[in-house]
Design a protein around this motif. Structure first.
Motif, short mmCIF file in Angstrom:
data_model
loop_
_atom_site.label_atom_id
_atom_site.label_comp_id
_atom_site.label_asym_id
_atom_site.label_seq_id
_atom_site.Cartn_x
_atom_site.Cartn_y
_atom_site.Cartn_z
N LEU A 45 7.72 -10.93 2.97
CA LEU A 45 6.93 -9.71 2.90
C LEU A 45 7.80 -8.47 2.70
N VAL A 46 7.22 -7.49 2.01
CA VAL A 46 7.86 -6.18 1.84
C VAL A 46 6.89 -5.14 2.39
N PHE A 47 7.41 -4.21 3.19
CA PHE A 47 6.56 -3.18 3.77
C PHE A 47 6.84 -1.84 3.10
N LEU A 48 5.79 -1.17 2.68
CA LEU A 48 6.00 0.15 2.07
C LEU A 48 6.11 1.21 3.16
N GLU A 49 6.97 2.18 2.92
CA GLU A 49 7.01 3.36 3.78
C GLU A 49 6.08 4.42 3.17
N SER A 50 5.91 5.51 3.92
CA SER A 50 5.02 6.55 3.41
C SER A 50 5.54 7.11 2.08
N ARG A 51 4.65 7.38 1.18
CA ARG A 51 4.93 7.93 -0.15
C ARG A 51 5.77 6.98 -1.02
N GLN A 52 5.59 5.69 -0.76
CA GLN A 52 6.20 4.70 -1.65
C GLN A 52 5.07 3.94 -2.34
N MET A 53 5.40 3.43 -3.55
CA MET A 53 4.40 2.63 -4.25
C MET A 53 5.02 1.32 -4.72
N ALA A 54 4.17 0.29 -4.76
CA ALA A 54 4.62 -1.00 -5.30
C ALA A 54 3.82 -1.27 -6.56
N VAL A 55 4.52 -1.68 -7.61
CA VAL A 55 3.86 -2.08 -8.83
C VAL A 55 4.01 -3.59 -8.92
N VAL A 56 2.87 -4.28 -8.87
CA VAL A 56 2.89 -5.73 -8.67
C VAL A 56 2.25 -6.44 -9.85
N THR A 57 2.96 -7.44 -10.37
CA THR A 57 2.37 -8.32 -11.39
C THR A 57 2.51 -9.75 -10.87
N ARG A 58 1.93 -10.70 -11.58
CA ARG A 58 2.02 -12.08 -11.13
C ARG A 58 3.49 -12.51 -10.98
N ALA A 59 4.34 -11.99 -11.86
CA ALA A 59 5.73 -12.45 -11.89
C ALA A 59 6.64 -11.71 -10.91
N GLY A 60 6.23 -10.58 -10.40
CA GLY A 60 7.15 -9.87 -9.52
C GLY A 60 6.64 -8.48 -9.15
N TYR A 61 7.58 -7.65 -8.72
CA TYR A 61 7.14 -6.34 -8.24
C TYR A 61 8.34 -5.41 -8.27
N PHE A 62 8.09 -4.13 -8.24
CA PHE A 62 9.16 -3.18 -7.90
C PHE A 62 8.57 -2.07 -7.07
N VAL A 63 9.47 -1.43 -6.29
CA VAL A 63 9.02 -0.38 -5.39
C VAL A 63 9.70 0.92 -5.80
N GLN A 64 8.96 1.99 -5.78
CA GLN A 64 9.56 3.30 -6.04
C GLN A 64 8.84 4.37 -5.23
N THR A 65 9.45 5.52 -5.11
CA THR A 65 8.76 6.61 -4.41
C THR A 65 7.75 7.24 -5.37
N LEU A 66 6.90 8.09 -4.84
CA LEU A 66 5.89 8.70 -5.72
C LEU A 66 6.53 9.57 -6.79
N ASP A 67 7.78 10.10 -6.51
CA ASP A 67 8.45 10.85 -7.59
C ASP A 67 9.40 9.96 -8.39
#
Ligand code: G6P
Length: 451
Positions: A45-67
């Motif tokens: 599992l990955v937990f997001l912190e406030s003002r973070q976003m995860a972009v998720v596809t079947r193959a994977g994901y990446f996390v970035q801040t809103l900026d």
């Protein structure tokens, strides 16, 4: 979601109340607000912190801040075994969880107390003796069953560590501009670690500069990650919506916290430490003895299930057990039930008592026993059906009450852990008699992640 990118999900977390969990599977990904929802599929599992976003596809994901700054989010491996969450031989998860309490309490106590010296270690609640002495007040915030556990804990921590303890609902605390400073500790109790009102109360405490602790069952949950110190319940996954084993585990955690603070503050003698440790060591066995009486409780449920109102009475440290017993019954059987401090009966509830209102009285042999007997007499004088929870060997009470469920004799501070069990069982068997959906009661949720 966007129709233009059908294979992509975007999850954003704003603020610290309410979590976002991204689950990493094999050729599949998950997004949830709470861990148990996806535990069946993955433990990575990955937990997001406030003002973070995860972009998720079947193959994977990446996390970035809103900026759009990339974030290297840690992957947490959750040790809970989905298999241990299976119902096994039991008809309902709630029944299984009630019966697991001997084992879960062994796990809660294990490794935290040295039975020879009575010394308690809570490595995840770092505190020096000086800091412990500076603590002026502890404020417990929680919801539902966890709040009633906090009310029991107030008795434990005040007695053992001589620190004043205040208990409030998360949903109330956040709105009352509470008075806090760095000499206060705020203790959040939450099985799921994701209850939004409790998380918001924690946030309030952090902003006001208080020391922040949590007692949680869900490892890796937000209430665990955001606190300065935490104690886990070690109860294992709790699936039934009505909380049972998390209640007893969190009470034991508070007992340990009380001993720990008491030892750091020097409020307990060596002999007292050893006595408490040996009483705790015997507890899981005694829980087993109470559970052995399940058939008797089931038979009693068959006599009581048709009533539509119940009154639960207790005093002192067993007053919160009256609240919890009534909560269990209303949650899963939809019977109206009220918990009251027995001494308050004469200020209102007594007007309700007649032959259609069973009265549950927790009347163990402690300093308020005689007072409880007199409440039972008053309920009987008004033709109430009285069910007493009493100390093994108390034959006198059987001449006063219509039905008696016995629990072994333990030091009063530990008694709530035993007296709550017949009440959990009674609620369970009454709900089964009424054909209710025990594990998924109507209108209720296991973790309430919205306000
Ligand atoms: C919900 C559940 C209750 C639980 C309460 C607090 O109402 O149905 O069983 O006691 O939330 O949950 P927590 O996870 O914070 O202990």
């Amino acid at each position: 979601m966007s129709a233009a990118q059908p294979d992509t999900l975007v999850a954003v977390r704003i603020g610290n109340a309410g979590g976002v969990v991204v689950g990493i599977g094999q050729n599949e990904m998950f997004i949830a607000s709470d861990i148990p929802a996806i535990l069946e599929y993955t433990r990575k599992l990955v937990f997001l912190e406030s003002r973070q976003m995860a972009v998720v596809t079947r193959a994977g994901y990446f996390v970035q801040t809103l900026d759009k700054t990339p974030v290297d989010a840690a992957i947490h491996e959750i040790a809970w075994d989905a298999v241990s969450a299976a119902r096994g031989e039991y008809r309902h998860f709630m029944q299984k969880e009630i019966f697991e309490q001997g084992r879960s309490l062994t796990d809660t106590i294990r490794g935290r107390i040295d039975f020879e010296s009575g010394c308690v270690t809570l490595p995840d609640v770092p505190l020096t003796p000086e800091e412990a002495l500076r603590l002026k007040r502890l404020v417990t915030v929680a919801c539902g069953t966890s709040a009633y556990s906090g009310l029991v804990g107030k008795f434990l921590i005040e007695k053992l560590a001589r620190i004043p303890v205040e208990v409030d609902y998360g949903s109330e605390y956040r709105y009352r501009d509470p008075i806090l400073d760095s000499d206060c500790a705020v203790l959040a109790i939450t099985q799921s670690g994701e209850t939004v009102d409790t998380l918001a109360a924690m946030e309030e405490a952090r902003e006001k500069g208080a020391r922040l602790w949590s007692i949680v069952n869900a490892i890796g949950s937000q209430a665990m990650r955001t606190a300065n110190g935490y104690i886990t319940m070690q109860a294992g996954p709790e699936i039934g919506v009505a909380s049972t084993k998390a209640f007893t585990a969190s009470v034991v955690d508070q007992y340990l916290l009380g001993l720990y603070l008491g030892q750091l503050r020097g409020t307990l003698s060596q002999a007292e430490n050893v006595e408490h440790a040996s009483a705790l060591a015997k507890l899981p066995d005694l829980v087993g003895k109470v559970l052995d009486q399940a058939p008797k409780v089931a038979a009693l449920a068959r006599k009581l299930f048709h009533y539509s109102d119940f009154l639960y009475l207790g005093r002192g440290i067993n007053y919160p057990i009256a609240l919890e017993g009534a909560l269990k019954l209303k949650e899963i059987s939809y019977i109206h039930a009220e918990g009251y401090p027995a001494g308050e009966m004469k200020h209102g509830p007594i007007a309700l008592i007649d032959e259609s209102m069973p009265v549950l009285a927790i009347a163990i042999k402690d300093s308020v026993y005689d007072k409880m007997i007199s409440q039972i007499e008053q309920a009987k004088a008004r033709r109430g059906v009285v069910i007493a929870i009493a100390t093994e060997g108390d034959e006198f009470i059987a001449t006063k009450a219509d039905h008696v469920l016995y629990v072994p004799d333990v030091p009063p501070l530990l008694s709530p852990i035993l007296t709550v069990i017949p009440l959990q069982l009674l609620a369970y068997y009454i709900a089964v008699e009424r054909g209710c959906d025990v594990d998924q009661p109507r209108n209720l949720a296991k973790s309430v992640t919205v306000e």
